[in-house]
Design an enzyme around this catalytic site. Structure first.
Site, PDB file in Angstrom:
ATOM      1  N   GLU A   1     -11.485  -3.839  -2.814  1.00  0.00           N
ATOM      2  CA  GLU A   1     -10.525  -2.864  -3.333  1.00  0.00           C
ATOM      3  C   GLU A   1     -10.324  -3.060  -4.828  1.00  0.00           C
ATOM      4  O   GLU A   1      -9.727  -4.042  -5.253  1.00  0.00           O
ATOM      5  CB  GLU A   1      -9.192  -3.017  -2.601  1.00  0.00           C
TER       6      GLU A   1
ATOM      7  N   HIS B   1      -9.620   2.199   0.278  1.00  0.00           N
ATOM      8  CA  HIS B   1      -9.599   1.066   1.216  1.00  0.00           C
ATOM      9  C   HIS B   1     -10.755   1.105   2.210  1.00  0.00           C
ATOM     10  O   HIS B   1     -10.585   0.834   3.401  1.00  0.00           O
ATOM     11  CB  HIS B   1      -8.257   1.028   1.945  1.00  0.00           C
TER      12      HIS B   1
ATOM     13  N   HIS C   1       0.797  -1.237   0.000  1.00  0.00           N
ATOM     14  CA  HIS C   1       0.000   0.000   0.000  1.00  0.00           C
ATOM     15  C   HIS C   1       0.830   1.288   0.000  1.00  0.00           C
ATOM     16  O   HIS C   1       0.513   2.248   0.707  1.00  0.00           O
ATOM     17  CB  HIS C   1      -0.965  -0.004   1.190  1.00  0.00           C
TER      18      HIS C   1
HETATM   19  C1  BGC Z   1      -4.454  -6.303   2.290  1.00  0.00           C
HETATM   20  C2  BGC Z   1      -4.331  -7.027   3.612  1.00  0.00           C
HETATM   21  C3  BGC Z   1      -3.906  -6.040   4.646  1.00  0.00           C
HETATM   22  C4  BGC Z   1      -4.879  -4.904   4.674  1.00  0.00           C
HETATM   23  C5  BGC Z   1      -4.372  -3.800   5.544  1.00  0.00           C
HETATM   24  C6  BGC Z   1      -5.500  -5.273   2.444  1.00  0.00           C
HETATM   25  O1  BGC Z   1      -5.658  -4.578   1.250  1.00  0.00           O
HETATM   26  O2  BGC Z   1      -4.740  -7.185   1.249  1.00  0.00           O
HETATM   27  O3  BGC Z   1      -3.395  -8.080   3.533  1.00  0.00           O
HETATM   28  O4  BGC Z   1      -3.798  -6.645   5.902  1.00  0.00           O
HETATM   29  O5  BGC Z   1      -5.084  -4.358   3.429  1.00  0.00           O
HETATM   30  O6  BGC Z   1      -5.122  -3.588   6.616  1.00  0.00           O
END
Ligand code: BGC
Length: 325
Positions: free
Chosen positions: A289, A173, A103
């Site tokens: 997402e 998210h 991310h």
């Molecule tokens: C990911 C997870 C991650 C989360 C973060 C998601 O987009 O795929 O693995 O723990 O984001 O909180």
């Protein structure tokens, strides 16, 4: 409408903007482009907030891990080993998820303050990510435009340009709980995803390839309960499209609320929020997402995430709300 929401430790003020149309009310923060709340009516006409969020800025500052409601970049999801090669050069990113980059890195777009300007029925958030930020090449000028359609659907359009070759993958998210945030686990929701394939992953959640969903627990072509144990990218049947096309439908039998997600993107990460961490409880929401596939910069066979100077990255996702019996 905007109001003061809080102040960052360095003194930067954070504002909260409210959008309202067709009985839907959305609150957005200048910090992280966070969608803080989305209030929509259920089948009984009663309105509830259907996304996870914190009431105060400190909640977000103290708990960045779950990325609640945030705008994710420069690269949503994982890049294996925190490195990728582009035009013969290797770029090293800060590993912030085991050996991988997740991310956008240590301090991604979710932890930045965005410039916000009102547009018709919405807001335009902009930010320039300097060359080398979190290890990514190129000065990236990004905008994310959040608008409410005439029917109250929340539309997020992303654009980015770079002055050097780079990679980009942007998403939002938000975790949905259509019974209402804080009402308990969302695992009883019914989910349909228009995907005959998904990307299986190794123990570090890096894709190992592409597989058929038929005969597996990944087959959401007919609605099934989300339950728990999903943190996977689905290969949307529609592929990359010029305009948003339907990707998924989430239905809550309790409140009757329905969320449909349409996107231009080729992938959808389903995360059942099994590891949300205190003060949130596991499974309290479901993240859908829209994105390019994880680790695309290292996977030439996946749809490309490369952005070159002179080109414009564009993507759009629409979250539409309704209610039924
Ligand atoms: C990911 C997870 C991650 C989360 C973060 C998601 O987009 O795929 O693995 O723990 O984001 O909180």
């Amino acid at each position: 409408m905007n109001e003061h929401f809080g102040t960052l430790p360095d003194g930067t003020p954070v504002h909260r903007w409210t959008l309202e149309r067709a009985g839907v009310r959305v609150r957005v923060l200048s910090y992280g482009g966070i969608v803080q709340s989305v209030e929509v009516p259920g089948r009984d006409g009663r309105t509830a907030n259907v996304v996870l969020g914190f009431a105060e800025l400190d909640g977000y500052l103290e708990n960045p891990g779950p990325y609640l409601g945030a705008l994710i970049g420069r690269y949503a999801n994982r890049i294996a080993g925190g490195r990728f090669e582009l035009d013969g050069r290797t770029y090293a990113l800060a590993p912030n998820n085991g050996p991988n980059s997740l991310h956008g890195g240590e301090r991604g777009f979710d932890q930045r303050v965005w410039e916000v300007t009102p547009v018709e029925h919405g807001l335009r958030l902009t930010r320039v990510s300097p060359h080398g930020e979190e290890g990514f090449p190129g000065r990236l000028a990004v905008s994310a435009t959040y608008t409410l359609d005439a029917d109250g659907a929340l539309r997020i359009g992303y654009e980015a340009v770079s002055d050097a070759p780079t990679v980009v993958n942007l998403t939002n998210h938000t975790y949905f709980n259509l019974s209402g945030a804080g009402s308990g686990p969302a695992g009883g929701h019914q989910l349909r995803i228009a995907a005959a394939r998904y990307t299986p992953v190794d123990e570090e959640l890096i894709p190992t390839g592409v597989a058929e969903v038929a005969g597996t627990r990944f087959d959401f072509r007919k609605p099934r309960q989300t339950g728990s144990g999903y943190d996977h990218n689905f290969v949307l049947d529609k592929g990359v499209t010029a305009a948003p096309e339907e990707a998924a439908e989430l239905y809550d039998p309790v409140s009757g609320r329905v969320l449909t997600v349409a996107t231009t993107e080729p992938g959808l990460q389903l995360y059942t929020a099994d590891h949300l961490g205190a003060p949130l409880s596991p499974g309290a929401g479901i993240a859908l997402e829209t994105q390019h596939f994880p680790d695309s910069p290292n996977r030439p066979e996946f749809p490309s995430t490369v952005l070159r100077p002179g080109d414009v990255f564009r993507s759009e996702t629409v979250y539409a709300f309704s209610a039924r019996d």
